[in-house]
Design a protein around this motif. Sequence first.
Motif, PDB file in Angstrom:
ATOM      1  N   ALA A  96      85.475 141.699   3.185  1.00 52.64           N
ATOM      2  CA  ALA A  96      85.924 141.454   1.823  1.00 52.64           C
ATOM      3  C   ALA A  96      84.758 141.107   0.912  1.00 52.64           C
ATOM      4  O   ALA A  96      83.763 140.521   1.353  1.00 52.64           O
ATOM      5  CB  ALA A  96      86.936 140.312   1.814  1.00 52.64           C
ATOM      6  N   GLY A  97      84.904 141.470  -0.349  1.00 57.75           N
ATOM      7  CA  GLY A  97      83.888 141.171  -1.360  1.00 57.75           C
ATOM      8  C   GLY A  97      84.461 140.356  -2.498  1.00 57.75           C
ATOM      9  O   GLY A  97      85.659 140.411  -2.780  1.00 57.75           O
ATOM     10  N   ARG A  98      83.599 139.605  -3.165  1.00 54.48           N
ATOM     11  CA  ARG A  98      84.051 138.716  -4.226  1.00 54.48           C
ATOM     12  C   ARG A  98      83.849 139.301  -5.617  1.00 54.48           C
ATOM     13  O   ARG A  98      84.157 138.648  -6.600  1.00 54.48           O
ATOM     14  CB  ARG A  98      83.323 137.374  -4.093  1.00 54.48           C
ATOM     15  N   GLY A  99      83.315 140.518  -5.682  1.00 54.45           N
ATOM     16  CA  GLY A  99      83.183 141.162  -6.982  1.00 54.45           C
ATOM     17  C   GLY A  99      82.224 140.448  -7.908  1.00 54.45           C
ATOM     18  O   GLY A  99      82.448 140.374  -9.125  1.00 54.45           O
ATOM     19  N   ARG A 100      81.136 139.936  -7.344  1.00 56.54           N
ATOM     20  CA  ARG A 100      80.133 139.267  -8.157  1.00 56.54           C
ATOM     21  C   ARG A 100      78.792 139.343  -7.467  1.00 56.54           C
ATOM     22  O   ARG A 100      78.698 139.571  -6.269  1.00 56.54           O
ATOM     23  CB  ARG A 100      80.519 137.805  -8.401  1.00 56.54           C
ATOM     24  N   TRP A 101      77.741 139.166  -8.287  1.00 55.32           N
ATOM     25  CA  TRP A 101      76.381 139.286  -7.771  1.00 55.32           C
ATOM     26  C   TRP A 101      75.855 138.005  -7.163  1.00 55.32           C
ATOM     27  O   TRP A 101      75.079 138.035  -6.214  1.00 55.32           O
ATOM     28  CB  TRP A 101      75.431 139.703  -8.900  1.00 55.32           C
ATOM     29  N   THR A 102      76.227 136.887  -7.732  1.00 54.86           N
ATOM     30  CA  THR A 102      75.631 135.635  -7.291  1.00 54.86           C
ATOM     31  C   THR A 102      76.704 134.660  -6.842  1.00 54.86           C
ATOM     32  O   THR A 102      77.791 134.582  -7.426  1.00 54.86           O
ATOM     33  CB  THR A 102      74.806 134.991  -8.418  1.00 54.86           C
ATOM     34  N   CYS A 103      76.390 133.917  -5.811  1.00 54.80           N
ATOM     35  CA  CYS A 103      77.345 132.944  -5.284  1.00 54.80           C
ATOM     36  C   CYS A 103      76.719 132.240  -4.102  1.00 54.80           C
ATOM     37  O   CYS A 103      75.699 132.687  -3.550  1.00 54.80           O
ATOM     38  CB  CYS A 103      78.611 133.658  -4.800  1.00 54.80           C
ATOM     39  N   THR A 104      77.334 131.162  -3.698  1.00 54.20           N
ATOM     40  CA  THR A 104      77.081 130.590  -2.388  1.00 54.20           C
ATOM     41  C   THR A 104      78.243 131.003  -1.495  1.00 54.20           C
ATOM     42  O   THR A 104      79.253 131.524  -1.974  1.00 54.20           O
ATOM     43  CB  THR A 104      76.955 129.067  -2.446  1.00 54.20           C
ATOM     44  N   ALA A 105      78.117 130.769  -0.213  1.00 61.46           N
ATOM     45  CA  ALA A 105      79.123 131.255   0.728  1.00 61.46           C
ATOM     46  C   ALA A 105      80.487 130.614   0.467  1.00 61.46           C
ATOM     47  O   ALA A 105      80.582 129.473   0.043  1.00 61.46           O
ATOM     48  CB  ALA A 105      78.681 130.958   2.150  1.00 61.46           C
ATOM     49  N   SER A 106      81.528 131.375   0.756  1.00 60.96           N
ATOM     50  CA  SER A 106      82.895 130.884   0.606  1.00 60.96           C
ATOM     51  C   SER A 106      83.777 131.446   1.708  1.00 60.96           C
ATOM     52  O   SER A 106      83.601 132.591   2.126  1.00 60.96           O
ATOM     53  CB  SER A 106      83.458 131.296  -0.759  1.00 60.96           C
ATOM     54  N   VAL A 107      84.726 130.629   2.154  1.00 55.40           N
ATOM     55  CA  VAL A 107      85.758 131.090   3.073  1.00 55.40           C
ATOM     56  C   VAL A 107      87.137 130.879   2.448  1.00 55.40           C
ATOM     57  O   VAL A 107      88.138 130.770   3.156  1.00 55.40           O
ATOM     58  CB  VAL A 107      85.659 130.406   4.457  1.00 55.40           C
ATOM     59  N   THR A 108      87.158 130.844   1.115  1.00 57.44           N
ATOM     60  CA  THR A 108      88.409 130.675   0.388  1.00 57.44           C
ATOM     61  C   THR A 108      89.011 132.034   0.062  1.00 57.44           C
ATOM     62  O   THR A 108      88.385 132.847  -0.619  1.00 57.44           O
ATOM     63  CB  THR A 108      88.175 129.890  -0.915  1.00 57.44           C
ATOM     64  N   TYR A 109      90.206 132.282   0.537  1.00 58.68           N
ATOM     65  CA  TYR A 109      90.848 133.588   0.375  1.00 58.68           C
ATOM     66  C   TYR A 109      90.894 134.025  -1.081  1.00 58.68           C
ATOM     67  O   TYR A 109      90.609 135.186  -1.391  1.00 58.68           O
ATOM     68  CB  TYR A 109      92.268 133.522   0.943  1.00 58.68           C
ATOM     69  N   GLY A 110      91.204 133.129  -1.973  1.00 56.73           N
ATOM     70  CA  GLY A 110      91.351 133.469  -3.379  1.00 56.73           C
ATOM     71  C   GLY A 110      90.070 133.872  -4.069  1.00 56.73           C
ATOM     72  O   GLY A 110      90.103 134.406  -5.186  1.00 56.73           O
ATOM     73  N   ASP A 111      88.943 133.642  -3.436  1.00 50.58           N
ATOM     74  CA  ASP A 111      87.654 134.035  -4.019  1.00 50.58           C
ATOM     75  C   ASP A 111      87.375 135.522  -3.829  1.00 50.58           C
ATOM     76  O   ASP A 111      86.446 136.043  -4.427  1.00 50.58           O
ATOM     77  CB  ASP A 111      86.513 133.242  -3.388  1.00 50.58           C
ATOM     78  N   TYR A 112      88.167 136.199  -3.025  1.00 52.06           N
ATOM     79  CA  TYR A 112      87.893 137.592  -2.655  1.00 52.06           C
ATOM     80  C   TYR A 112      88.888 138.543  -3.308  1.00 52.06           C
ATOM     81  O   TYR A 112      90.092 138.268  -3.339  1.00 52.06           O
ATOM     82  CB  TYR A 112      87.922 137.749  -1.138  1.00 52.06           C
ATOM     83  N   SER A 113      88.366 139.656  -3.817  1.00 52.87           N
ATOM     84  CA  SER A 113      89.219 140.594  -4.534  1.00 52.87           C
ATOM     85  C   SER A 113      89.126 142.032  -4.031  1.00 52.87           C
ATOM     86  O   SER A 113      89.973 142.851  -4.382  1.00 52.87           O
ATOM     87  CB  SER A 113      88.860 140.579  -6.026  1.00 52.87           C
TER      88      SER A 113
END
Length: 125
Positions: A96-113
């Motif tokens: 899954a990808g979060r649709g953004r260039w910059t971020c720190t790691a996440s395991v939150t389902y809602g962060d992914y699109s």
Amino acid sequence: QAQLVESGGGSVQAGGSLRLSCAASAYMYGTNCMGWFRQAPGKEREAVAGIGRDYSTQYADSVTGRFTIYRDNAKNTLYLQMNSLKPEDTAMYYCAGRGRWTCTASVTYGDYSIWGQGTQVSVSS
């Protein structure tokens, strides 16, 4: 053309290893801000691991110490190395990808699109 394409799933005995790959060549954000999730039959999709642009990582408690998420930017590919597999790891695994260039790691389902179609992992006892 699918943006994220998983591969590497299969059947393995408990204690074995598999490496999943997620080809992201058609994904405009490359391999930044991505993660792996899984869904077993009759269960909700759950987070496995996430990786940030800064190479920070997060893992679900159930896989910490056994799974490793990493990426190869040159190949536009995300990986999940799975060691010491257990029968309870049996599931469909999704990139899954979060649709953004910059971020720190996440395991939150809602962060992914953006989601791949999944690859099946089966672990027998």
